[in-house]
Design a protein around this motif. Structure first.
Motif, mmCIF file in Angstrom:
data_model
loop_
_atom_site.group_PDB
_atom_site.id
_atom_site.type_symbol
_atom_site.label_atom_id
_atom_site.label_comp_id
_atom_site.label_asym_id
_atom_site.label_seq_id
_atom_site.Cartn_x
_atom_site.Cartn_y
_atom_site.Cartn_z
ATOM 1 N N ILE A 466 0.852 -1.187 0.000
ATOM 2 C CA ILE A 466 0.000 0.000 0.000
ATOM 3 C C ILE A 466 0.885 1.233 0.000
ATOM 4 N N ASN A 472 -3.902 3.784 -1.417
ATOM 5 C CA ASN A 472 -4.015 2.940 -2.619
ATOM 6 C C ASN A 472 -3.213 1.665 -2.436
ATOM 7 N N GLY A 473 -3.878 0.543 -2.506
ATOM 8 C CA GLY A 473 -3.170 -0.708 -2.278
ATOM 9 C C GLY A 473 -3.431 -1.728 -3.369
ATOM 10 N N TRP A 474 -2.616 -2.783 -3.345
ATOM 11 C CA TRP A 474 -2.889 -3.936 -4.200
ATOM 12 C C TRP A 474 -2.650 -5.191 -3.387
#
Lengths: 557, 456
Positions: A466, A472-474
């Motif tokens: 993140i 905003n993360g994945w």
């Protein structure tokens, strides 16, 4: 097995015997080794009575030298590592245990609103302890008497904290340091051997670490508390043979085995045997996966993946020091960038979203009786019905929020999130145990899947990251099922499928949440300045369903 | 007050004491890292904390006929030392001695002697450290902005000793200076930082000015469409992209034992050594004696000397690192080739370097990137990784910086970037605490800025 794998370097660099000699045991476990030096496994505890004198000397020296407030803290850590038991090349092997001792004293002194800190590793003499107290105050004075610009000097206020005294020990079943290495080795080897006899299992690994820690705190206001904390943590994973058609390898790590404020019973009671078959099945089901169609999906996250997203986003963003910019040059800030205005009003997510924090839950990895400022942590509600209601705070942090707290009728009191990452080390904010509250209806993961017309189910966690604001993360799951009309209709390629999220939108799209019986807990480690110094906390979460999650693959990510 | 870190003599005395405590013959070796650090930290444009820490970490090994036991401690009083010896000997007792053991004594080969000690740095008083921090805070504070940062001065003694006769000791000083400047509303952020062995080797005031300027020019960023861009990576961004993988990528054992990795050769069990792996204008090397990127000349724990090495010579992979154990068993030679994880990436000697200003002028449309955050490996075969831009990202149009842009998430392999090279600048020290990295700015084509990540 190549014994030249034994290097002290690999051992020490990985923090344990990652590559140490594996002693092959082909059948039975009688070969587990003989004599042991008993004193190595039953560690000496520090004489607390002597330490009290030492800490008081440090604190008194600091106040004599001009500190309006001072506290002193000892951490004495005894750690035993088993890294790692393996099933590989058709045989089980066990590692040798290794031991680590950490000890340090840290003193902090508040002089005219400025903090000074002095710390030293090892045991100290009375004179040296007093020297640390003077040094802490002296460090602060370099600012209070050396910096003319008043605007560069802070005025530190501390939220009130009652004077505390007492002793506390993590309630555990079995002290791991009273269990012999032979018994531990037997257990690990037996488990590996059992796994090796399961169909389809190619390799398996089990690593375990036991930690016993004395924390002793004394302050100039007269608080004096001693704690004995236990932590047991580990990892367990298996991989299955390559699929004969797709040649895909696949693996699965155990979600039920991570870290907890517990003893040897955490290992003994872990449902390795009960969960083994499911882990093997799930790994195998991921071998004949189809590629993902990039797009937006309704996603049912299992408890583990939900816990990861929770601690990475809301868990990080509600740390007040980050939100106010005290970590701007370090680990980062927070998307809750205006905490005073946002408190009580900011919409964190859907009305289903309720997040709590505590340092009291049984077996919680961050559970303590007193934090590192001598505060009894209170259970707090960070998010209620989707609205931000509190932050994770220390004594200083609570004071920063005092005006906002007054507005919402909240008393100004630390939430007890003071801690340390290293030894010796300054007080910093650490994560408490974080809880995503389950829904009122008794929904299970399967129920959430059944109510999904078209979507994906994400099981386990295969890594993610993140940004510096928790915004905003994945992430990636270990197994990803395609859901059609409430049923699993095959898997998609877990290796190449990643989902992306932006915290506020993600939590706003939370549409269903598992019930109390679907809640699981997981231990997490977090570090700040150095990867060697870590703090542990537990995250508790049910599975949940989120709509409109962006799912992508390696090539378009 | 007690000495701030261990001298050569302190280490010798401690070693002698430990050896006397051992039982059962065999060899003993110990590693001592003693460290003093003084740190001044500030946040929100106010001094936050001034700290002084002293730590000694001792690790020891007891070995006999090829079996060995290890333990570590921070307790150096008699009771603590007895414990660590007992710990190591307990592990040793649990280990089976291998049937065949060739006594493989690590010869005390001479190690290099880089200049890593700065007397003026060590002599800097806490008062002087505070004064310096004040100077770094002032420009941003006077501009009405919020600065957070840290200035750390440290001195360390590194020792490796063994009953085999090894004795190495190296004292070093260290400076870490980094700072962030943010506007009050949290809509713009700038950063600058560097670490080096000596205060006189860095320019703290210039860092403060750079962080401030970046923040000022980052106000009101606009979002740009994600996609593949020509990017100019400042040296810090190049290091952020490369450093996390420098050890794994250059590990010789990984390809040779048939595993995955970017430098696995075409036939199983081989490497890409002698093949071109990055742009021919670049060289990657490491040398303890590097005047700007020098590092402690031996490995912790074993004392194995670091030797100068060229990993990649004009784009051609020339070496991968390996341990002594690997050299003996797989390469049939006795010497290790170690990777300290400090490195210098630079333009090959006859390649003209291009300053960042000129790179900007040569770019019709592109993005200028200060640093990267949260870089995580996504796929090891290609070293594909993902992360985020941070603290200074601008759009370049028609040879000029046209406007600040919101941060972006990238998904790219450092190897791809080093192959898509357009220009390379002059290498310089960056902020990699614990390591000495000298890295150039790069202009790179087709860099995948995959998505918007609007954190500030």
């Amino acid at each position: 097995m190549n014994t030249t794998d034994v290097t002290r370097r690999t051992f020490l660099q990985t923090g344990a015997l990652a590559f140490a000699t594996m002693i092959p045991i082909r059948k039975g476990w009688g070969a587990v080794s003989p004599q042991l030096h008993r004193d190595a496994i039953a560690p000496v505890e520090i004489d607390v009575a002597n330490l009290k004198i030492l800490l008081e000397a440090a604190v008194t020296a600091a106040t004599d030298y001009g500190a309006s407030y001072a506290d002193a803290h000892v951490r004495y850590i005894r750690r035993e590592d088993w890294e790692e038991f393996t099933w590989r090349d058709q045989h089980a092997s066990y590692p040798l245990p290794s031991w680590l001792t950490k000890l340090g004293i840290t003193v902090r002194a508040l002089v005219d609103g400025m903090w000074g800190v002095a710390g030293a590793g090892g045991m100290l003499t009375l004179d040296a302890a007093a020297g640390l107290g003077r040094s802490a105050a002296g460090q602060a004075k370099t600012v209070t008497s050396g910096v003319a610009m008043q605007t560069l000097r802070r005025v530190t206020e501390l939220a009130p904290a009652p004077v505390v005294t007492g002793e506390w020990t993590t309630p555990i079943g079995i002290d791991p340091f009273q269990v012999s290495p032979e018994e531990k080795a037997d257990y690990g080897i037996a488990l590996m051997d059992l796994l090796g006899r399961q169909r389809h299992v190619d390799r398996a690994e089990l690593a375990v670490q036991f930690m016993k820690e004395q924390r002793i705190f004394a302050s100039s206001t007269g608080s004096y508390v001693t704690q004995m904390l236990f932590t047991t943590k580990g990892t367990f994973s298996l991989s299955v043979e390559r699929d004969w058609v797709t040649e895909h390898p696949a693996w699965r790590s155990a979600d039920f085995f991570s870290a907890a404020g517990a003893g040897w019973e955490y290992v003994r009671n872990a449902p390795f045997q009960d969960e083994m078959a499911r882990m093997i099945d799930e790994a195998r089901s991921a071998q004949r996966a189809k590629p993902i169609d990039v797009g937006r999906y309704d996603v049912v996250f299992d408890a583990r993946s939900m816990a990861e997203i929770l601690t990475d986003s809301i868990g990080v963003a509600t740390q007040l020091d980050r939100a106010l910019g005290y970590e701007a040059n370090g680990v980062g800030t927070s998307y809750l960038g205006d905490p005073l205005a946002m408190l009580g009003t900011f919409k964190m997510g859907s009305p289903l979203l309720n997040v709590k924090a505590n340092r009291s839950m049984p077996a919680g990895a961050a559970t303590v009786q007193w934090d590192d400022e001598g505060v009894v942590p209170q259970d707090v509600t960070l998010v209620k019905d989707g609205i931000l209601t509190d932050f994770q705070t220390t004594r200083e942090g609570a004071a920063w929020l005092s005006s906002s707290y007054e507005k919402i009728g909240h008393s100004v009191r630390s939430n007890g999130c003071a801690g340390r990452y290293g030894v010796p080390a300054p007080v910093q904010q650490v994560s408490p145990n974080v809880i995503l509250e389950p829904g009122q209806h008794d929904l299970s993961f399967e129920n959430l899947v059944q109510s999904t017309k078209k979507g994906l189910a994400i099981i386990g966690w295969a890594g993610g990251a993140i940004d510096q604001q928790g915004l905003n993360g994945w992430g990636a799951g270990q197994v990803i099922y395609e859901i059609t009309n409430g049923k699993f209709t095959g898997t998609v390629d877990f290796d190449r499928t990643k989902f992306l999220y932006r915290s506020p939108e993600f939590w706003r799209n939370l549409v269903a949440i598992g019930g109390p019986r679907s809640v699981r807990t997981f231990g997490f480690e977090r570090y700040r300045d150095s990867e060697l110094d870590r703090a542990i906390h537990t995250v508790s979460s049910p599975p949940a369903k989120v709509t409109g999650v962006a799912v992508t693959n390696l090539f378009t990510m | 007050m007690t000495p701030t870190f261990f001298s050569r003599n302190d280490c010798q005395l401690l070693f002698d004491k430990i050896v006397k405590m051992t039982n059962g013959g065999g060899d003993t070796s110990i590693d001592i890292v003693s460290r003093w650090s003084g740190t001044t930290q500030w946040a929100r444009s106010r001094f936050n904390v001034a700290e002084d820490l002293q730590v000694v970490e001792l690790s020891m090994s007891r070995s006999r006929n090829g079996a060995a036991g290890y333990a570590r401690t921070m307790r150096l009083d008699d009771e603590g030392l007895r414990q660590v010896v007992a710990d190591a000997e307990a592990t040793l007792a649990m280990q089976r001695e291998p049937p065949e053991h060739i006594r493989d004594q690590l010869i005390d080969e001479p190690s290099l002697t880089p200049d890593l000690w700065s007397a003026p740095t060590y002599a800097l008083t806490p008062e002087a450290r505070t004064k310096l921090a004040e100077q770094l805070m002032l420009p941003a504070a006077e501009a009405g902005l919020l600065t957070a940062g840290a200035l750390r001065i440290a001195a360390e003694g590194h020792a490796v000793m063994s009953t085999d006769g090894m004795f190495r000791y190296y004292p070093v000083t260290n400076v870490e200076c980094s700072m962030t400047v943010r506007d009050v509303k949290g809509t713009a952020s700038g950063w600058a930082g560097v670490n080096h062995y000596a205060l006189e080797k860095i320019d703290p005031a210039a860092l403060a000015a750079r962080a401030l300027e970046k923040c000022l020019t980052m106000r009101n960023p606009s979002a740009v469409e994600p996609g593949r861009y020509t990017v100019i990576l400042e040296p810090q961004a190049v290091a952020d992209l490369l450093s996390p993988f420098i050890a794994e990528m250059l590990d010789r054992a990984t390809p040779e034992v048939g595993r995955i990795g970017p430098f696995v050769g075409k036939t199983p069990g081989t490497t890409k050594i002698t093949e071109q792996v990055i742009d021919r204008r670049l060289t990657l090397r490491a040398d303890p004696m590097d005047p700007d990127g020098g590092f402690i000349p031996f490995e912790r724990y074993t004392g194995t000397p670091y030797t100068p090495v060229i990993w990649i010579d004009r784009g051609i992979l020339t070496e991968l690192w390996y341990y002594r154990e690997y050299a003996l068993s797989a390469l049939h030679r006795p010497s290790a080739l170690l990777n300290s994880q400090s490195y210098r990436l630079q333009a090959a000697p006859d390649v003209p370097t291009v300053p960042v200003e000129k790179m900007i002028a040569k770019t019709d449309r592109g993005i200028l990137i200060t640093r990267l955050h949260g870089v995580q490996l996504v796929d090891f075969d290609s070293v594909l990784c993902s992360g985020y831009t941070r603290d200074g990202t601008w759009l370049i149009e028609h040879g000029k910086i046209s406007k600040p842009v919101k941060n972006l998430r990238f998904a790219e392999s450092p190897l791809f970037a080093l192959n898509q090279l357009l220009d390379v600048g002059v290498s310089q020290r960056v902020f990699t605490p614990g390591y000495a990295c000298v890295v150039p700015p790069l202009r790179v084509d087709d860099f995948n800025l995959a998505g918007l990540a609007d954190a500030v």
